[in-house]
Design a protein around this motif. Sequence first.
Motif, short mmCIF file in Angstrom:
data_model
loop_
_atom_site.label_atom_id
_atom_site.label_comp_id
_atom_site.label_asym_id
_atom_site.label_seq_id
_atom_site.Cartn_x
_atom_site.Cartn_y
_atom_site.Cartn_z
N TYR A 156 41.40 39.38 -13.81
CA TYR A 156 42.81 39.38 -14.21
C TYR A 156 43.55 40.55 -13.56
CZ TYR A 156 46.98 39.33 -17.12
OH TYR A 156 48.29 39.29 -17.54
N MET A 157 42.89 41.70 -13.43
CA MET A 157 43.54 42.85 -12.81
C MET A 157 43.84 42.59 -11.34
SD MET A 157 42.36 46.86 -12.71
CE MET A 157 42.28 46.91 -14.51
N TYR A 158 42.90 41.94 -10.65
CA TYR A 158 43.15 41.60 -9.24
C TYR A 158 44.33 40.63 -9.12
CZ TYR A 158 39.23 43.84 -6.85
OH TYR A 158 38.39 44.76 -6.29
N ILE A 159 44.40 39.68 -10.03
CA ILE A 159 45.53 38.75 -10.03
C ILE A 159 46.83 39.50 -10.27
CG2 ILE A 159 46.58 36.80 -11.26
CD1 ILE A 159 43.75 35.78 -11.84
N ARG A 160 46.82 40.45 -11.19
CA ARG A 160 48.02 41.22 -11.48
C ARG A 160 48.43 42.09 -10.30
NH1 ARG A 160 47.85 44.48 -16.92
NH2 ARG A 160 46.41 45.81 -15.74
N ILE A 161 47.45 42.72 -9.62
CA ILE A 161 47.76 43.55 -8.46
C ILE A 161 48.39 42.70 -7.36
CG2 ILE A 161 46.72 44.86 -6.56
CD1 ILE A 161 44.73 45.99 -8.59
N VAL A 205 48.76 31.67 -28.86
CA VAL A 205 48.31 32.77 -27.99
C VAL A 205 49.39 33.10 -26.95
CG1 VAL A 205 46.59 33.48 -26.29
CG2 VAL A 205 45.88 32.21 -28.33
N MET A 206 49.98 32.05 -26.35
CA MET A 206 51.02 32.28 -25.35
C MET A 206 52.23 32.98 -25.95
SD MET A 206 51.28 29.27 -22.51
CE MET A 206 52.45 30.31 -21.67
N CYS A 207 52.62 32.57 -27.14
CA CYS A 207 53.77 33.21 -27.79
C CYS A 207 53.46 34.67 -28.11
CB CYS A 207 54.13 32.45 -29.08
SG CYS A 207 54.83 30.81 -28.77
N GLY A 208 52.23 34.95 -28.53
CA GLY A 208 51.86 36.32 -28.84
C GLY A 208 51.80 37.20 -27.60
N ASN A 209 51.38 36.60 -26.48
CA ASN A 209 51.26 37.37 -25.24
C ASN A 209 52.60 37.57 -24.55
OD1 ASN A 209 48.50 37.83 -25.31
ND2 ASN A 209 48.00 35.93 -24.22
N PHE A 210 53.56 36.69 -24.84
CA PHE A 210 54.80 36.69 -24.06
C PHE A 210 55.52 38.03 -24.13
CE2 PHE A 210 59.38 35.90 -23.63
CZ PHE A 210 59.39 35.32 -22.36
N ILE A 211 55.68 38.57 -25.34
CA ILE A 211 56.39 39.85 -25.48
C ILE A 211 55.62 40.97 -24.79
CG2 ILE A 211 57.23 41.55 -27.14
CD1 ILE A 211 57.79 39.32 -29.08
N SER A 212 54.29 40.94 -24.93
CA SER A 212 53.47 41.98 -24.29
C SER A 212 53.63 41.93 -22.77
CB SER A 212 52.00 41.80 -24.65
OG SER A 212 51.81 41.96 -26.05
N VAL A 213 53.62 40.73 -22.19
CA VAL A 213 53.78 40.60 -20.74
C VAL A 213 55.18 41.06 -20.31
CG1 VAL A 213 53.77 38.99 -18.80
CG2 VAL A 213 52.07 38.76 -20.61
N CYS A 214 56.19 40.74 -21.12
CA CYS A 214 57.56 41.20 -20.82
C CYS A 214 57.65 42.72 -20.81
CB CYS A 214 58.55 40.62 -21.84
SG CYS A 214 58.87 38.85 -21.65
N VAL A 223 61.69 35.65 -9.35
CA VAL A 223 60.30 36.05 -9.12
C VAL A 223 59.74 36.78 -10.34
CG1 VAL A 223 58.85 37.63 -7.78
CG2 VAL A 223 60.45 36.13 -6.61
N LEU A 224 60.53 37.63 -10.97
CA LEU A 224 60.07 38.35 -12.16
C LEU A 224 59.84 37.39 -13.34
CD1 LEU A 224 62.25 41.59 -12.03
CD2 LEU A 224 59.84 41.33 -11.43
N ILE A 225 60.72 36.41 -13.49
CA ILE A 225 60.52 35.40 -14.54
C ILE A 225 59.23 34.63 -14.28
CG2 ILE A 225 61.42 33.25 -15.52
CD1 ILE A 225 62.87 35.72 -16.51
N LEU A 226 59.01 34.26 -13.00
CA LEU A 226 57.78 33.55 -12.65
C LEU A 226 56.56 34.43 -12.91
CD1 LEU A 226 56.65 30.95 -11.37
CD2 LEU A 226 56.83 32.07 -9.14
N TYR A 227 56.68 35.73 -12.61
CA TYR A 227 55.58 36.67 -12.85
C TYR A 227 55.24 36.72 -14.34
CZ TYR A 227 53.18 41.17 -13.33
OH TYR A 227 52.28 42.15 -13.66
N ILE A 228 56.27 36.77 -15.18
CA ILE A 228 56.05 36.82 -16.63
C ILE A 228 55.38 35.54 -17.14
CG2 ILE A 228 57.21 36.89 -18.87
CD1 ILE A 228 59.29 38.74 -17.59
N VAL A 229 55.92 34.39 -16.71
CA VAL A 229 55.40 33.10 -17.21
C VAL A 229 53.96 32.90 -16.75
CG1 VAL A 229 55.66 30.60 -17.07
CG2 VAL A 229 57.68 32.05 -17.35
N LEU A 230 53.71 33.12 -15.44
CA LEU A 230 52.36 32.91 -14.94
C LEU A 230 51.38 33.95 -15.51
CD1 LEU A 230 52.99 31.99 -11.18
CD2 LEU A 230 52.49 30.48 -13.11
N GLY A 231 51.85 35.20 -15.66
CA GLY A 231 51.00 36.22 -16.27
C GLY A 231 50.62 35.85 -17.69
#
Length: 454
Positions: free
Chosen positions: A78-83, A6-15, A46-54
């Motif tokens: 999840y939207m509040y976390i993203r905002i 799941v994490m591998c599948g989400n990684f590209i989408s989050v990027c 910070v952006l790398i951390l945002y991607i990994v944590l997201g």
Amino acid sequence: MTFFDVMCGNFISVCLDTLFFVSASILLLGRIPNKNRKHYYTIFGVLILYIVLGDLVASIFFKAGLFAWPHNGGELIYMYIRIAALMLCMRVMYGKPYTTLLAIAVFLNILYEVGWNLSDVFSANKIYNLSILSERREYMFQEWVVTPFFLVLVLLLLYKTNARKMMEQWEGQKLEPAVVVFLGLYPPLGQLVQEIVDISAREVGYNPATAFIFLMIVYMIFIHTGREGIQQKRIEDQNVSLVQQGAYIENLEGLQREVRRFRHDFKNMMSGMYLQAEEGNLEAIQNYIQEMTEDFDLQVGSQIRLMNQLANIRMTEVKGLFLEKMKTMQEAEIHWELEVLKPFEKTRIRSTDLCRCLGILLDNAMEEVRGKNDGLIHIMISSQSGYTTVRVKNTLYSAVDFHKIGTPGYSTKGKDRGIGLANYKKILEKYEKTLPITTIQDGCFIQELKIQEA
């Protein structure tokens, strides 16, 4: 599917989502300020951390079944976390106030929803079984090709509509508390509107109207706030214009009085020169004419030169600042000179920040020479070769520690002072390609600000 899958599948989408948010932020707020290399490393981290944590949070929500909660409860969280994460990222990138960051983060999420909803039209009400290879490929094509395509269209819309100019109009305005609350409640309000729209759209299927409704609402908020800012600026310009007219009238009246005084004395001067001419004393005549010219220059010429220099300042706010300071220095009997080498029309620094910086430099110079008979302040503004240079030079009477200049609390005037130059440096930190220079030369303290305009 395992958690790792799941994490591998989400990684590209989050990027891809992160790339969209960063691109949209640049279109709305301009280029990221070029402070130093460390700042860029911090942003990258910070952006790398945002991607990994997201990716991690989204995978946890998916595996825990939170995205299946009624009324999209998991997606709202999840939207509040993203905002919140977007606000922190943009804080590091631009250093804007949190209320501004909240508005922009919500606006970015609405734009993302618009692009996502447009792409979802092609697979409305489609539920993918990711354990089936063909459906997994279809899902990946939807997520990594179709959705990014429509997100790019949204970015193109931002670029074509000159959204940056709209942001500039309202960015400096104070948001009303009701607007801040509305923006903070966007996720649940959006869900409520979505369910209402879905009830009326059951017969026709999927309806992406919610994101467009909120997009129009937020656009209206920005436009309304921007118009208020424009009206306020017009009022301020009118007030400055009135001050300018009053100052010009006052100076012209002073010039008129000096001309009348000089005219009154002129006959006596000419009588003295006539007697010397009769005696044939050419050297005395030359000295007399020189003295008379110097008197005229002292009484009238300096005022004329000052008004000519002020006329070269085309920025209304800056001219208003100089008129105010000119009046203060005249009342305090401070000698000062203004030199504007070429017409000063604009600069890349916002007028409010530029006036704050100039006000700090002028106040410090005035404080140093106040009460000193031989004190002098010289101000120079130069706009040429792609640079704007502002230099404030004043006679120095105090000892200065260069290592402490600009640090909070340090001042040559004693304790609990020194806030001005610290604020001066803090203001300039928001802008790239600005260089403040401090020097001491020939008994004068010099503060120079160079701004690269190109």
